[in-house]
Design a protein around this motif. Structure first.
Motif, short mmCIF file in Angstrom:
data_model
loop_
_atom_site.label_atom_id
_atom_site.label_comp_id
_atom_site.label_asym_id
_atom_site.label_seq_id
_atom_site.Cartn_x
_atom_site.Cartn_y
_atom_site.Cartn_z
N LEU A 31 0.94 -1.18 0.16
CA LEU A 31 -0.01 -0.02 -0.11
C LEU A 31 0.89 1.22 -0.05
O LEU A 31 1.92 1.32 0.76
CB LEU A 31 -0.83 0.14 1.25
N THR A 32 0.67 2.11 -0.84
CA THR A 32 1.43 3.32 -0.92
C THR A 32 0.64 4.36 -0.43
O THR A 32 -0.52 4.69 -0.36
CB THR A 32 1.60 3.65 -2.45
N VAL A 33 1.66 5.02 0.81
CA VAL A 33 0.72 6.16 1.54
C VAL A 33 1.57 7.22 1.23
O VAL A 33 2.88 7.24 1.32
CB VAL A 33 0.76 5.63 2.91
N GLU A 86 9.11 5.23 10.69
CA GLU A 86 9.06 3.67 10.82
C GLU A 86 7.88 3.07 11.85
O GLU A 86 7.22 2.30 11.50
CB GLU A 86 10.40 3.10 11.45
N VAL A 87 7.61 4.04 12.79
CA VAL A 87 6.46 3.72 13.83
C VAL A 87 5.08 3.94 12.93
O VAL A 87 4.20 2.98 13.01
CB VAL A 87 6.49 4.76 14.88
N LEU A 88 4.96 5.01 12.33
CA LEU A 88 3.97 5.02 11.53
C LEU A 88 3.72 3.97 10.24
O LEU A 88 2.67 3.45 10.47
CB LEU A 88 3.97 6.42 10.72
N LYS A 89 4.61 3.74 9.64
CA LYS A 89 4.78 2.39 8.73
C LYS A 89 4.01 1.17 9.45
O LYS A 89 3.30 0.59 8.98
CB LYS A 89 6.07 2.32 8.00
N LYS A 90 4.72 0.93 10.64
CA LYS A 90 4.42 -0.40 11.28
C LYS A 90 3.06 -0.40 11.67
O LYS A 90 2.40 -1.23 11.77
CB LYS A 90 5.28 -0.11 12.64
N LYS A 91 2.45 0.76 12.12
CA LYS A 91 0.96 0.85 12.61
C LYS A 91 0.00 0.70 11.43
O LYS A 91 -0.81 0.01 11.35
CB LYS A 91 0.75 2.28 13.35
N LEU A 92 0.65 1.49 10.50
CA LEU A 92 -0.31 1.34 9.04
C LEU A 92 -0.36 -0.30 8.60
O LEU A 92 -1.12 -0.59 7.97
CB LEU A 92 0.14 2.37 8.13
N ILE A 113 3.82 -1.43 3.69
CA ILE A 113 3.64 0.01 3.53
C ILE A 113 4.78 0.47 2.65
O ILE A 113 6.05 0.42 3.02
CB ILE A 113 3.24 0.83 4.42
N ASP A 114 4.45 1.29 1.56
CA ASP A 114 5.41 2.22 0.96
C ASP A 114 5.05 3.47 1.16
O ASP A 114 4.02 3.97 0.75
CB ASP A 114 5.18 1.94 -0.51
N LEU A 115 6.03 4.21 2.05
CA LEU A 115 5.57 5.47 2.44
C LEU A 115 6.50 6.67 1.78
O LEU A 115 7.57 6.63 1.80
CB LEU A 115 6.09 5.71 3.85
N GLU A 116 5.61 7.64 1.04
CA GLU A 116 6.16 8.62 0.52
C GLU A 116 5.72 10.02 1.16
O GLU A 116 4.86 10.09 1.58
CB GLU A 116 5.79 8.71 -1.05
N GLN A 117 6.89 10.74 1.46
CA GLN A 117 6.91 12.01 2.23
C GLN A 117 7.07 12.95 1.16
O GLN A 117 7.96 13.25 0.53
CB GLN A 117 8.15 11.95 3.38
N HIS A 118 6.28 14.16 1.57
CA HIS A 118 6.13 15.20 0.59
C HIS A 118 6.35 16.41 1.65
O HIS A 118 5.53 16.30 2.80
CB HIS A 118 5.10 15.44 -0.14
N LEU A 119 6.87 17.38 1.31
CA LEU A 119 6.81 18.62 2.19
C LEU A 119 5.72 19.54 1.62
O LEU A 119 6.01 19.83 0.35
CB LEU A 119 8.29 19.17 2.31
N ASP A 120 5.29 20.37 2.44
CA ASP A 120 4.33 21.60 2.09
C ASP A 120 4.17 22.44 3.15
O ASP A 120 3.48 22.51 4.15
CB ASP A 120 2.95 21.06 1.71
N PRO A 121 5.06 23.39 3.19
CA PRO A 121 5.26 24.58 4.27
C PRO A 121 4.10 25.36 4.44
O PRO A 121 3.84 25.58 5.74
CB PRO A 121 6.31 25.48 4.03
N ALA A 128 -0.12 16.93 9.67
CA ALA A 128 0.40 16.29 8.53
C ALA A 128 -0.96 15.96 7.88
O ALA A 128 -2.09 16.12 8.34
CB ALA A 128 1.04 15.07 8.78
N VAL A 129 -0.64 15.54 6.47
CA VAL A 129 -1.87 15.05 5.80
C VAL A 129 -1.37 13.48 5.15
O VAL A 129 -0.44 13.51 4.56
CB VAL A 129 -2.19 15.88 4.72
N LEU A 130 -2.38 12.66 5.42
CA LEU A 130 -2.05 11.39 5.22
C LEU A 130 -3.02 10.99 3.86
O LEU A 130 -4.15 11.21 4.02
CB LEU A 130 -2.30 10.00 6.14
N LYS A 131 -2.56 10.39 2.92
CA LYS A 131 -3.63 10.02 1.67
C LYS A 131 -3.21 8.54 1.69
O LYS A 131 -2.01 8.00 1.29
CB LYS A 131 -3.08 10.71 0.44
#
Length: 176
Positions: A107-109, A123-129, A137-145, A151-154
């Motif tokens: 699952l891509t998050v 890693e904690v977030l990936k483990k819980k998801l 989980i494939d976690l992609e982090q994006h920055l939006d100042p 945060a916003v999780l999709k």
């Protein structure tokens, strides 16, 4: 485009079914990626669309991809050209990748935040998801100042918005 995705989905599902029967997911992913990249060039796509016939368009496309595609992929190109659907190849590729990830239980998050999170927090977030959705989980982090904080999780088609920006917008509309 939602319309292109609607058109692309049955083609992607058909190719996915074939790849599943043949156990050739990686091969088809590579082939679809090459096809997709070729038609992303607006000049080449215009050339294909303005060919004298769908058969000519498919012959030119097959010639471009010689050495990458096999007979099944060549037949797929002919089908798309005959139906005037070569321009939806990027959406077919995206949908195929989504189906493959679902099959592989990946699952891509997308995590969008105002600042970078520490690797340990990610890693904690990936483990819980992973526990919640029973998949890797494939976690992609994006920055939006502009989010200010939070945060916003999709996750697929679900969005969890815990940003300060959204909280402030909601507060502002409540106070009006």
């Amino acid at each position: 485009m939602a319309e292109n995705l609607t058109v692309a989905r049955p083609y992607a599902e058909a190719v996915f079914g074939l790849a599943s029967e043949e156990k050739s997911f990686d091969k088809w992913q590579t082939v679809l990626c090459a096809m997709s990249e070729a038609v992303k060039d607006p000049f080449y796509l215009g050339f294909l669309k303005n060919s004298s016939s769908p058969d000519d368009a498919s012959k030119c496309f097959v010639k471009l991809l010689t050495g990458i595609i096999d007979t099944a992929a060549e037949n797929f190109i002919k089908l798309l050209a005959a139906n005037g659907r070569l321009e939806v190849l990027p959406e077919i590729y995206d949908e195929f990748c989504r189906l493959k990830a679902k099959h592989d239980k990946v699952l891509t998050v997308h995590l969008t935040s105002a600042r970078r999170y520490a690797d340990a927090d990610l890693e904690v977030l990936k483990k819980k998801l992973s526990e919640k959705y029973d998949c890797s989980i494939d976690l992609e982090q994006h920055l939006d100042p502009t989010l200010i904080g939070g945060a916003v999780l999709k996750i697929g088609d679900k969005v969890i918005d815990a940003s300060i920006k959204t909280s402030l917008v909601n507060l502002s509309s409540t106070l009006r």
